[in-house]
Design an enzyme around this catalytic site. Structure first.
Site, PDB file in Angstrom:
ATOM      1  N   TYR A 181       0.819  -1.211   0.000  1.00 22.84           N
ATOM      2  CA  TYR A 181       0.000   0.000   0.000  1.00 22.84           C
ATOM      3  C   TYR A 181       0.854   1.263   0.000  1.00 22.84           C
ATOM      4  CZ  TYR A 181      -3.992  -3.011   1.187  1.00 22.84           C
ATOM      5  OH  TYR A 181      -4.962  -3.975   1.200  1.00 22.84           O
TER       6      TYR A 181
ATOM      7  N   LYS B  98       3.459 -15.466   2.636  1.00 23.75           N
ATOM      8  CA  LYS B  98       3.407 -16.244   1.397  1.00 23.75           C
ATOM      9  C   LYS B  98       4.862 -16.555   1.031  1.00 23.75           C
ATOM     10  CE  LYS B  98       0.920 -17.869  -2.034  1.00 23.75           C
ATOM     11  NZ  LYS B  98       0.090 -19.067  -1.865  1.00 23.75           N
TER      12      LYS B  98
ATOM     13  N   ASP C 103      -2.930 -18.204   2.213  1.00 22.74           N
ATOM     14  CA  ASP C 103      -4.106 -18.864   1.625  1.00 22.74           C
ATOM     15  C   ASP C 103      -4.652 -19.920   2.587  1.00 22.74           C
ATOM     16  OD1 ASP C 103      -1.621 -19.970   1.125  1.00 22.74           O
ATOM     17  OD2 ASP C 103      -2.073 -20.673  -0.890  1.00 22.74           O
TER      18      ASP C 103
ATOM     19  N   ASP D 143      -5.086  -6.653   6.115  1.00 24.99           N
ATOM     20  CA  ASP D 143      -6.306  -5.939   5.742  1.00 24.99           C
ATOM     21  C   ASP D 143      -7.411  -6.960   5.437  1.00 24.99           C
ATOM     22  OD1 ASP D 143      -8.078  -4.059   4.906  1.00 24.99           O
ATOM     23  OD2 ASP D 143      -7.012  -3.479   3.091  1.00 24.99           O
TER      24      ASP D 143
ATOM     25  N   ASP E  29     -10.643  -8.380   8.119  1.00 25.83           N
ATOM     26  CA  ASP E  29     -12.065  -8.271   7.740  1.00 25.83           C
ATOM     27  C   ASP E  29     -12.749  -9.631   7.803  1.00 25.83           C
ATOM     28  OD1 ASP E  29     -12.151  -5.581   7.383  1.00 25.83           O
ATOM     29  OD2 ASP E  29     -12.869  -5.645   5.316  1.00 25.83           O
TER      30      ASP E  29
END
Ligand code: NAD
Length: 356
Positions: free
Chosen positions: A142, A191, A223, A247, A251
């Site tokens: 980001y 990852k 994942d 992020d 959620d």
């Protein structure tokens, strides 16, 4: 103890939920002999209306001068058409960056009284959900370089995901310290089978783990973590992860507890000063109607007492009072079963305060 809190009521339901939270803090102050003083800070849509800027320097300075910052929510349809740097959310990004808040923590906790609100099967919910996602907040993709250009007649876009050892170490420490105050389990989510940044995360976290022999440390690909959070969330205590993975996972984690109005958050950097806010937005559809659930903000204040002011007993007192109010069947409209009775925002504040 005397503490000075910058209070951003913000837009929509912000002023209503913050009002109830300040009443709870005042009650705690009287009960435990602390003085909390407040400075109102304009940020978001109301600051745009007043100053033409979502966070003018004078308002930012007031936050930087405080011991901590409490935020309701900002934004709403009135300001949605404005250009990017004039939008209410810009004030929040500026505040996080000026305060150097690199660690965002969101607890995902299922209140047993509200188990019906979880979209997960009863057999999974029965094992309990109580973990925290610690997300790196001011680095990674980001904040990397974003470019869009035309190469050989075709448009290409590129985003880079930079992380330094130092950035990883400081958030890693927050992860381990948070785990130490809980059930002493930390899972690094990454990852590392694909990304260099993830391999660096693993190396730094594995080094840090040697300083925390009392914390059980594990690693998981993102994942798989996304699947495990819905398959068996009871296995997690603290998850530490980079900005974008955090992020998305935070959620997902809040969704499985069923109720957006209940979830608090903290954002911390160096030192004890933090920013505390519920995870939901300004809910313009119910603003000004005394319908909002103030518990996410009240629990954010409890996190402020625990993490910024080291007032564990007082933080627990607030959480216990919320629990007792729920046990007594008090529900705002977002928590009530269809057709069941519900109370307003202020009455929910009252229900918590009388149990303190
Ligand atoms: P939202 O979280 O405001 O609302 C989503 C739904 O949840 C709505 O139906 C709302 O009524 C309900 N809801 C949210 N909080 C509630 C509460 N405490 N009690 C009862 N019901 C509650 O999300 P949205 O509608 O996508 O966004 C509205 C505005 O908020 C937008 O302008 C958005 O940019 C802004 N926003 C701000 C923040 C922030 O201030 N940190 C975060 C997210 C969204």
């Amino acid at each position: 103890m005397e503490k000075h809190i910058a209070v951003i009521r913000g837009d929509g339901i912000g002023p209503e939920i913050v009002e109830q939270t300040l009443r709870v803090l005042d009650r705690i102050g009287r009960k435990y002999g602390h003085t909390f003083t407040y400075t109102d800070v304009a940020m978001g849509g109301c600051a745009i209306d007043q100053y033409g800027d979502p966070l003018p320097q004078s308002q930012l300075d007031a936050c930087l001068a405080a011991d901590s910052v409490l935020l309701g929510a900002v934004g709403g349809p009135k300001w949605e058409g404005l250009p990017g740097d004039k939008r209410p959310e810009k004030g929040l990004l500026r505040l996080r960056s000026a305060m150097g808040l690199y660690a965002n923590s969101r607890p995902a906790r299922l209140w047993p009284q509200l188990a019906d609100a979880s979209p997960l099967k009863q057999s999974i919910v029965d094992k309990g959900i109580d973990f925290i996602v610690v997300r790196e907040l001011i680095g990674g993709v980001y904040f990397g370089q974003h470019t869009t250009r035309t190469v050989d007649g075709e448009v290409r876009a590129e985003d880079t995901m930079p992380y330094s050892e130092g950035e990883i170490r400081r958030i890693g420490r927050i992860g381990f310290e948070t785990a130490r105050k809980r059930r002493k389990k930390l899972c690094c989510v990454d990852k590392a089978n694909v990304l260099d940044t993830s391999r660096l995360w693993r190396r730094v976290l594995e080094e840090l783990a040697k300083d925390y022999p009392d914390v059980a440390f594990s690693e998981m690909f993102v994942d798989n973590a996304a699947m495990q959070i819905v398959r068996d969330p009871s296995q997690f205590d603290v998850i530490v992860t980079e900005n974008m993975f955090g992020d998305i996972l935070s959620d997902e984690a809040s969704m499985i507890t069923g109720s957006i109005g209940m979830i608090p958050s903290s954002s911390l950097g160096e030192g004890s000063r933090g920013l505390y806010e519920p995870i939901h937005g300004s809910a313009p559809d119910i603003a000004g109607q005394d319908k909002a659930n103030p518990i996410g903000t009240i629990l954010s204040a409890a996190m402020m007492l625990r993490y910024s002011f080291s007032l564990e007993e007082e933080a627990k007192a607030i959480e216990n009072a919320v629990n007792a109010a729920l046990n007594a069947g008090v529900r705002t409209a977002d928590l009530a079963a269809p057709g069941a009775a519900s109370v307003g925002c202020r009455a929910m504040g009252d229900a918590v305060i009388v149990r303190l």
